[in-house]
Scaffold this active site. Structure first.
Site, PDB file in Angstrom:
ATOM      1  N   SER A   1      36.593   0.479  15.910  1.00  0.00           N
ATOM      2  CA  SER A   1      36.938   1.724  16.595  1.00  0.00           C
ATOM      3  C   SER A   1      36.841   2.917  15.645  1.00  0.00           C
ATOM      4  O   SER A   1      36.266   3.948  15.992  1.00  0.00           O
ATOM      5  CB  SER A   1      38.361   1.648  17.174  1.00  0.00           C
ATOM      6  OG  SER A   1      38.448   0.604  18.120  1.00  0.00           O
TER       7      SER A   1
ATOM      8  N   CYS B   1      40.819  -4.407  26.428  1.00  0.00           N
ATOM      9  CA  CYS B   1      41.461  -3.103  26.598  1.00  0.00           C
ATOM     10  C   CYS B   1      41.656  -2.789  28.075  1.00  0.00           C
ATOM     11  O   CYS B   1      42.604  -2.124  28.456  1.00  0.00           O
ATOM     12  CB  CYS B   1      40.612  -2.008  25.968  1.00  0.00           C
ATOM     13  SG  CYS B   1      39.560  -2.587  24.658  1.00  0.00           S
TER      14      CYS B   1
END
Ligand SMILES: *Cc1c(COP(=O)(O)O)cnc(C)c1O
Length: 395
Positions: free
Chosen positions: A71, A324
């Site tokens: 990320s 997620c």
């Protein structure tokens, strides 16, 4: 039987990686920025890890920056390319509708800062084309970012062709290779990749370690400010145990890549053949152009969440989409981008494997999953309507 079939979410740390990490906790614990010998021993470990990543990507060690994960690498890549573009008055970015949220949410933030973003549609086979990219490039385009392999449906994108198109147009090309690194061959030179993100915990390395490759000459913007670590581009004392574990895992994954793919591909294909034999079931993404360990299906008339709970009760750890988005009731943005209707996208199942999975596990799943699907369909009011012809089958 306990089966871990969620390797796209994360993987177990390999023995090799763990062995490489252990001395870094109590023996080589110096700070690599220190001038004394303990510090310099840590600096040597850091340099050797950087060299391993560079070698397997066909890059140079100074083009490798360690981050806290995929990320952060994605955020830093996009922010750096955007800042560089803005300085030249170029504020248009091209990406795709099925990127990971680390890309999509960074792009949303950049839009608020005045950048214009074009998200390419996803063809039904889950493979975007270099022609789509070429047609979207404008004189003010500063960046193209297209993922190497999709984390939900596993489809592999034509990275060398897209790289070629970008190189000819003079546009920077970034790829989120988090699902590909350690699983597919990567050569940043041959593939014309300018920037690339990867994450150790997707190839049996530890969580919290990523790499941003940025071609020499591309200035990186800081996401984390502070000390001068990573040539001043990523502050904070380096996570030496994590970085050593990541490098050992990457080396191991790259060395055994062909062998792992040869082992997993027939298991994947056997599972796909068996599960798509269930009526009103469809495979998501191209059957061949996909990661060796990825199976992703939609079953009509059932809820993915109920399926996951029943699978878990049978010892099978799977996913209905990315980690997620599971937990939220929205269907996967990837399956919607692929053109699956909402009702169908809700009934999805992602099974992802590594070389640690055993052939018996595939047989067990082929025995258990069809039964669970039938059971859920028997209880489903939607399935009842479909069977009575009160609503049309969509798949
Ligand atoms: C897992 C993943 C990420 C995020 O990596 P982290 O190391 O967990 O931050 C980004 N992109 C893709 C495609 C992923 O699969």
């Amino acid at each position: 039987m306990n089966i871990y079939a969620d390797n796209a979410a994360t993987t177990a740390v390999s023995k090799t990686a763990l062995t490489a990490m252990m001395p870094c906790f109590q023996e080589v614990y110096g700070n690599p920025s220190s001038l004394h010998s303990p510090g310099q021993r840590a600096a040597e470990k850091l340099a050797s890890a950087r060299e391993i990543f560079a070698r397997h990507l066909n890059a140079q060690p100074r083009e490798i920056t360690f981050t806290s994960g995929g990320s952060e690498a994605d955020n830093q890549a996009l922010r750096s390319a955007a800042a560089l573009g803005a300085r030249k008055g170029k504020k248009h970015i091209i990406s795709t509708k099925f990127e990971h949220h680390a890309i999509l949410h960074t792009l949303q933030a950049l839009e608020k800062e005045g950048f214009e973003v074009t998200l390419l549609d996803i063809p039904p086979d889950g493979v975007v084309t270099a022609e789509q990219v070429k047609a979207a490039i404008r004189p003010d385009t500063c960046l193209v970012t297209v993922m190497f392999a999709n984390n939900e449906i596993g489809t592999i994108q034509p990275i060398p062709e897209i790289g070629q198109v970008c190189r000819e147009a003079g546009v920077l090309f970034h790829t989120d290779a988090v699902q590909a690194a350690g699983h597919l061959p990567i050569d940043v030179e041959a593939m014309h990749i300018d920037m690339l993100s990867l994450s150790a915990h997707k190839f049996h390395g530890p969580k919290g370690v990523g790499v941003l490759y940025a071609r020499r000459g591309i200035p990186l913007e800081n996401v984390i400010y502070g000390g001068a670590q990573e040539r001043g581009k990523r502050a904070g004392t380096e996570n030496i145990p994590g970085i050593c574990g990541a490098a050992a895992a990457f080396d191991e994954a790259c060395v055994s890549m062909e062998e792992n793919a040869a082992y997993l591909t027939p298991l994947r294909d056997k599972l796909i053949a068996g599960l798509t034999a269930i009526p009103h079931t469809v495979l998501n993404g191209d059957p061949v152009r996909r990661l060796p360990g990825n199976v992703n299906l939609c079953f009509e008339g059932i809820e993915g969440e109920s399926l996951l709970l029943l699978l878990d009760a049978k010892g099978i750890a799977a996913s209905s989409g990315s980690a997620c988005t599971s937990g939220s009731l929205d269907p996967s943005h990837v399956l919607l981008a692929l053109g699956r209707p909402h009702e169908v996208a809700h009934g999805s199942l992602r099974l992802t494997f590594s070389e640690y999975n055993k052939p018996e596990e595939i047989d067990y799943m082929l025995e258990v999953i069809p039964k669970i699907v039938s059971y859920l369909r028997e209880m489903s009011p939607v399935w009842d309507e479909l069977e009575k012809g009160q609503r049309p089958h969509l798949i």
